[in-house]
Design an enzyme around this catalytic site. Structure first.
Site, short mmCIF file in Angstrom:
data_model
loop_
_atom_site.label_atom_id
_atom_site.label_comp_id
_atom_site.label_asym_id
_atom_site.label_seq_id
_atom_site.Cartn_x
_atom_site.Cartn_y
_atom_site.Cartn_z
N TRP A 10 46.13 33.02 40.65
CA TRP A 10 45.70 32.08 39.61
C TRP A 10 46.57 30.83 39.60
CZ3 TRP A 10 41.11 33.29 39.15
CH2 TRP A 10 40.67 34.58 38.92
N ASP A 66 49.66 29.25 31.64
CA ASP A 66 48.42 30.03 31.63
C ASP A 66 48.77 31.41 31.10
OD1 ASP A 66 46.22 31.61 32.12
OD2 ASP A 66 46.03 31.10 34.25
N LYS A 121 40.40 38.45 28.51
CA LYS A 121 41.41 39.42 28.92
C LYS A 121 41.89 40.22 27.70
CE LYS A 121 40.81 37.85 32.95
NZ LYS A 121 41.52 36.85 33.70
C1 LIG Z 1 41.25 35.84 34.66
C2 LIG Z 1 42.27 34.80 34.78
C3 LIG Z 1 41.94 33.48 35.14
C4 LIG Z 1 40.51 33.06 35.46
O1 LIG Z 1 39.74 33.06 34.31
P1 LIG Z 1 38.22 32.53 34.30
O2 LIG Z 1 37.85 32.63 32.86
O3 LIG Z 1 37.42 33.42 35.18
O4 LIG Z 1 38.23 31.12 34.77
C5 LIG Z 1 42.97 32.57 35.21
N1 LIG Z 1 44.24 32.91 34.94
C6 LIG Z 1 44.59 34.15 34.60
C7 LIG Z 1 46.01 34.48 34.31
C8 LIG Z 1 43.62 35.14 34.51
O5 LIG Z 1 43.97 36.40 34.18
#
Ligand SMILES: *Cc1c(COP(=O)(O)O)cnc(C)c1O
Length: 363
Positions: free
Chosen positions: A104, A174, A198
């Site tokens: 990511w 993030d 998540k």
């Molecule tokens: C799942 C995830 C993403 C991607 O998320 P999307 O909603 O599919 O764009 C990005 N960063 C982290 C840390 C994630 O767990």
């Protein structure tokens, strides 16, 4: 299994939600609080919806302790759109430092490169992202507009337990897979974002918490209106139709978290759950964790047997026991158990009991 015959869902996302939240959503589905409507059918400009989104923000502010000089935004486009919005909105000198600790972060880094001079300040790719590098004294560009991290690496199961020394630069995080799993000191960051599928809610909502002084009127002329944080902040996340139902579910989760005792309490519970699984992994003769101990995540726990065949058998047999979505990410294989806030301790205990049984039968 509970009275609804629900399985224990270890998916990394979209992931398990609290049963109480789903029950409330069910009860309010056809007629929300005597409005005669489902939340899905309401105008996002109506008084009743305004109460929902305002309460969501108020509860989130209270849970995290978000200072007044930060805006809370409910956006769309997934974490992926933040990979673009962050550089478009935050690059002024055109330079940023990224710490690449997984897929990511790498995707965010590659996306940002479209917009400026992006440095890779540190990476753990040399050991397949199985650890968090020492970030206490990185070579941060004096002109950098921000330093970027992915705080919890969902795929690899690592987590920053100490934030990097950003040398006074704005820190961007993030937090998709650890948001609200423990207390957060927002003042350490300029911007935090999290895809809610998540640990918080259904897919389709993105929470962004941004310090007010990062909001800008002077964005590049080509920046789409929808990608301006300032536009969304000025309009309280109602510039256009927001993901209204998803925000409503998030608000139910915020309320649930308050009832659990808040983020300090969630951290205690999450530590307890993670310890059950890690203690077992550390003593097992069959299974082992794949991450350096001091980099371990409380939310995503990857593990392997060492044999692809046994891994496959384990995932299959676990599924038959109602322990689902234990397959590791397609880029790493093996197993991964995601044990977010809504995974009850009983689910982790059931998993470990099954692993013990599997170990006895297959060693
Ligand atoms: C799942 C995830 C993403 C991607 O998320 P999307 O909603 O599919 O764009 C990005 N960063 C982290 C840390 C994630 O767990």
């Amino acid at each position: 299994m509970d009275k609804y015959n629900r399985v224990y869902n270890f998916s990394a996302g979209p992931a398990v939600l609290p049963v109480e939240v789903l029950e409330t959503a069910r009860d309010e589905m056809l007629n929300y609080k005597n409005s005669g409507l489902s939340v899905m059918e309401m105008s996002h400009r109506s008084k009743i919806y305004d109460d929902i989104i305002k309460t969501a923000e108020k509860d989130l502010r209270e849970l995290v302790g978000i200072p007044d000089n930060y805006k809370v935004l409910f956006l769309q486009g997934g974490a992926h759109l933040q990979f673009s919005m962050v550089p478009i909105n935050l690059l002024k000198n055109g330079i940023a430092d990224y710490i690449v600790t997984g897929q990511w972060a790498k995707k965010a880094y590659n996306e940002a490169k479209k917009y400026g001079k992006i440095n890779k300040a540190a990476t753990s790719e040399d050991k397949n992202f199985s650890y968090i590098p020492d970030c206490s004294n990185l070579d941060i560009d004096p002109q950098a507009d921000y330093v970027y991290i992915c705080e919890n690496n969902t795929i690899y199961g690592t987590k920053f337990h100490t934030l990097p020394n950003a040398k006074g630069k704005t820190l961007v995080s993030d937090m998709s897979s650890c948001f609200l799993s423990e207390p957060i000191d927002i003042t350490k960051y300029g911007l935090v974002f999290a895809g809610v599928q998540k640990n918080v809610g259904p897919a389709g909502v993105q929470v962004v918490i941004i310090k007010e002084d990062l909001l800008r009127d002077d964005l590049p002329h080509w920046c789409p209106t929808m990608l301006s944080y300032k536009i969304h902040a000025d309009n309280n996340s109602l510039y256009n139709t927001p993901p209204a139902y998803g925000i409503y579910i998030c608000s139910l989760v915020f309320d649930w978290l308050k009832k659990q005792g808040g983020l300090k309490k969630m951290k205690e519970i999450n530590e307890k759950k993670a310890k059950i699984l890690y203690d077992y992994l550390d003593n097992s003769k069959l299974f082992k964790g794949t991450v350096e101990k001091n980099s371990r995540s409380m939310m995503n726990v990857p593990f392997i047997t060492g044999s692809d065949e046994l891994d496959k058998k384990f995932i299959e047999e676990a599924k038959n026991q109602g322990l689902i979505q234990l397959k590791g990410h397609r880029t790493v294989s093996g197993m991964r158990a995601s044990i977010y806030n809504a995974m009850p301790i009983e689910g982790v205990v059931a998993l470990v009991e099954f692993m013990e049984k599997f170990e006895q039968e297959n060693l």
